[in-house]
Design an enzyme around this catalytic site. Structure first.
Site, PDB file in Angstrom:
ATOM      1  N   ASP A 107       1.010   4.117  -2.914  1.00 11.45           N
ATOM      2  CA  ASP A 107       0.615   5.509  -2.662  1.00 11.45           C
ATOM      3  C   ASP A 107       1.699   6.474  -3.112  1.00 11.45           C
ATOM      4  OD1 ASP A 107      -1.644   4.572  -1.488  1.00 11.45           O
ATOM      5  OD2 ASP A 107      -1.179   5.235   0.536  1.00 11.45           O
ATOM      6  N   GLU A 134       0.821  -1.211   0.000  1.00 12.65           N
ATOM      7  CA  GLU A 134       0.000   0.000   0.000  1.00 12.65           C
ATOM      8  C   GLU A 134       0.851   1.256   0.000  1.00 12.65           C
ATOM      9  OE1 GLU A 134      -3.681  -1.931   0.560  1.00 12.65           O
ATOM     10  OE2 GLU A 134      -3.271   0.179   0.264  1.00 12.65           O
ATOM     11  N   SER A 175      -7.168   2.303  -3.535  1.00 10.17           N
ATOM     12  CA  SER A 175      -5.967   2.926  -2.994  1.00 10.17           C
ATOM     13  C   SER A 175      -4.938   3.191  -4.085  1.00 10.17           C
ATOM     14  CB  SER A 175      -5.362   2.104  -1.857  1.00 10.17           C
ATOM     15  OG  SER A 175      -5.413   0.753  -2.134  1.00 10.17           O
TER      16      SER A 175
END
Ligand code: NAG
Ligand code: NAG
Ligand code: NAG
Ligand code: NAG
Ligand code: NAG
Length: 485
Positions: free
Chosen positions: A232, A228, A430
């Site tokens: 990002d 993640e 995400s």
């Protein structure tokens, strides 16, 4: 009994109605006060608790020997360290235990707590007792087995694919040294600078970009990089190319912190923070107390008053699928504050080509059961409900609530470098959220160059643009995607 715990006291603020009016005025392009944001100090003057509230809470804490406390600039939070035994006396009903799962260990009290009657009007809630970290709900997934039919052709989403699809030229990069953007990481998710550098080496040709995160606020663990966190950082820096980038990472100094709450405290305590924040984290409404949601909503209003843009991933579970079996038949929405912008996901209609986008079936969306529908979206949602075909039975959703997501972008089949390995097939909102965040940062860059204020809270402007005619500003993602229900 001696185990130190960290509790966060959310002190009752003043000026809530004035704050709501102010946010409306500074976020609405039609208002004469559009863009006239407050500094953190001006915000403090608006929301800080009354002297009576500050006195009562401090006297109560001191009466129990609680001295190790820190406040924030806006004076509406207190973060205190105290032994579990003291916390149990302070908050009757609380009973702390240590919970262990794998490597993680947390001290929590799952039981209801109370505060003395004379404190009730001075506190919104006490944080640090109940909430366990959830799995990241917006979690992206790396597919173990790509569908073979596609594997041989589809090369996956890279910065070049995004920039082509969204018509970003080589000139669409940040130019100002003092523009900035951020991602917030929670739950022991770390990125590695080396992954970012390798990612940019592999995928960063054709646009000016940075290869370093400029600032990490909080602790960056030494462990393996998280998928993640890598996603990002790598993608906010691909659309928000050459824009100074910060990462907010697991703030606090103790294991028993609540990272999301700690991030809100940081925002209330730093006078200079990035203009745009991408958050791939969320909670289900039915796991949260009303008092907590109301207060967190006010925290997002505070951010809006300062001209900050907060983007949240809309989540990965569509219409709350796992909850549909429940008797009430109401879906369980994420916690979409009306004061943040939520980002959903799309995929390419033709998976082999950079063409039109359709709904990605993994993209979450729906209606809040807590927050009523804000004015800014009433017309758009009304039009959608009248014209949409194949809606589920109306007993499955609460159409009087705040509808989400507000925007969407590609969320399917991304390439990510994590722990020095390029990984294909990463999907989730995400991914789309940092992509949109980087675009907002670029628009801010152009606005700041012209002496205009930043975009701040986007939604009133977004829905007004949408009303003025789709063609110019937005692409209407109306088609159902592969596997969509
Ligand atoms: C807020 O910032 C001040 C000044 O830097 C610091 O002393 C204080 O500990 C901070 N508060 C929290 C809750 O971290
Ligand atoms: C990009 O530009 C082309 C040509 O002007 C246009 O047809 C297309 O819709 C644009 N793409 C998006 C996502 O706006
Ligand atoms: C990148 O940003 C810096 C300011 O942070 C600016 O000086 C530089 O010109 C930018 N690079 C390009 C290629 O635009
Ligand atoms: C950013 O820098 C420009 C040029 O130096 C300046 O005009 C502007 O006021 C600065 N903006 C902020 C928000 O610091
Ligand atoms: C529907 O949403 C409204 C807020 O818009 C809320 O007051 C109401 O309780 C919700 N209904 C249900 C059944 O959850």
């Amino acid at each position: 009994p001696g185990q130190p715990v960290q509790l966060t006291f959310a002190l009752r603020q003043r000026g809530a109605a004035r704050l709501a009016r102010l946010v409306q005025a500074v976020s609405d392009p039609r208002s004469p006060r559009y863009g006239q944001y407050l500094s953190l100090e001006q915000l403090r003057d608006l929301v800080q608790p009354s002297p009576a509230t500050l006195m009562t809470v401090l006297k109560w804490l001191q009466g129990h020997g609680v001295e190790d406390c820190r406040s924030v600039t806006t004076l509406d939070f207190l973060e205190c360290y105290l032994p579990a035994s003291t916390a149990e006396r302070l908050l009757p009903g609380a009973e702390f235990h240590r919970y262990v799962q794998g490597q993680q260990s947390l001290v929590r009290s799952p039981l209801p707590y109370s505060v003395p009657a004379e404190l009730a009007e001075h506190l919104d809630f006490v944080g640090g007792l109940h909430r366990f970290p959830t799995e990241r709900r917006a979690a992206s997934r790396a597919r173990k087995e790509p569908q073979p039919a596609r594997a041989s052709f589809h090369l996956g989403v890279t910065p070049a694919v995004l920039r082509q699809r969204y018509n970003m030229t080589g000139g669409d990069v940040g130019l100002l040294p003092n523009n900035s953007q951020a991602c917030a990481q929670f739950l022991e998710q770390y990125f590695h600078q080396a992954d970012l550098a390798e990612f940019m080496q592999l995928f960063g040709s054709g646009f000016a970009h940075r290869t370093q995160v400029d600032r990490v606020v909080g602790r960056q663990g030494r462990g393996k990089a998280g998928l993640e966190a890598s996603l990002d950082v790598e993608y906010i820096m691909s659309t928000g190319a050459n824009v100074s980038t910060w990462v907010f990472s697991n703030p606090g100094r103790h294991e028993s912190q609540e990272p999301f709450l700690a991030w809100l405290l940081l925002l209330s305590n730093m006078s200079s923070v990035p203009w745009v924040h991408s958050v791939s984290y969320g909670d289900d409404e039915d796991s949260l107390s009303y008092a907590y949601m109301e207060r967190v909503n006010t925290e997002f209003m505070k951010a809006a008053a300062r001209g900050l843009t907060i983007l949240f991933a809309s989540g990965g579970t569509g219409l709350g699928l796992e909850h549909q079996q429940q008797s009430a038949h109401l879906q369980c929405p994420r916690f979409p504050s009306p004061y943040v912008t939520t980002v959903g996901g799309t995929s390419f209609k033709n998976p082999f080509l950079v063409t039109e986008e359709v709904t990605d079936y993994i993209s979450g969306g729906g209606f809040s059961n807590v927050f009523p529908m804000p004015e800014y979206q009433a017309a758009a949602v009304g039009r959608f409900l009248r014209s949409a075909s194949k809606l589920p039975p109306s007993s499955y959703y609460n159409s009087s609530g705040r509808a989400y997501p507000d925007l969407a972008a590609l969320s399917d089949n991304y390439w990510v470098v994590t722990n020095r390995i390029p990984l294909p097939w990463v999907s989730g909102t995400s991914a789309s959220t940092p992509v949109v965040a980087g675009m907002v940062a670029l628009i801010n860059d152009r606005r700041l160059q012209r002496g205009l204020p930043t975009l701040g809270f986007l939604n009133p402007a977004l829905y007004q643009l949408q009303k003025q005619g789709l063609g110019d500003a937005f692409y209407d993602v109306s088609g159902a995607g592969r596997g969509s229900t």
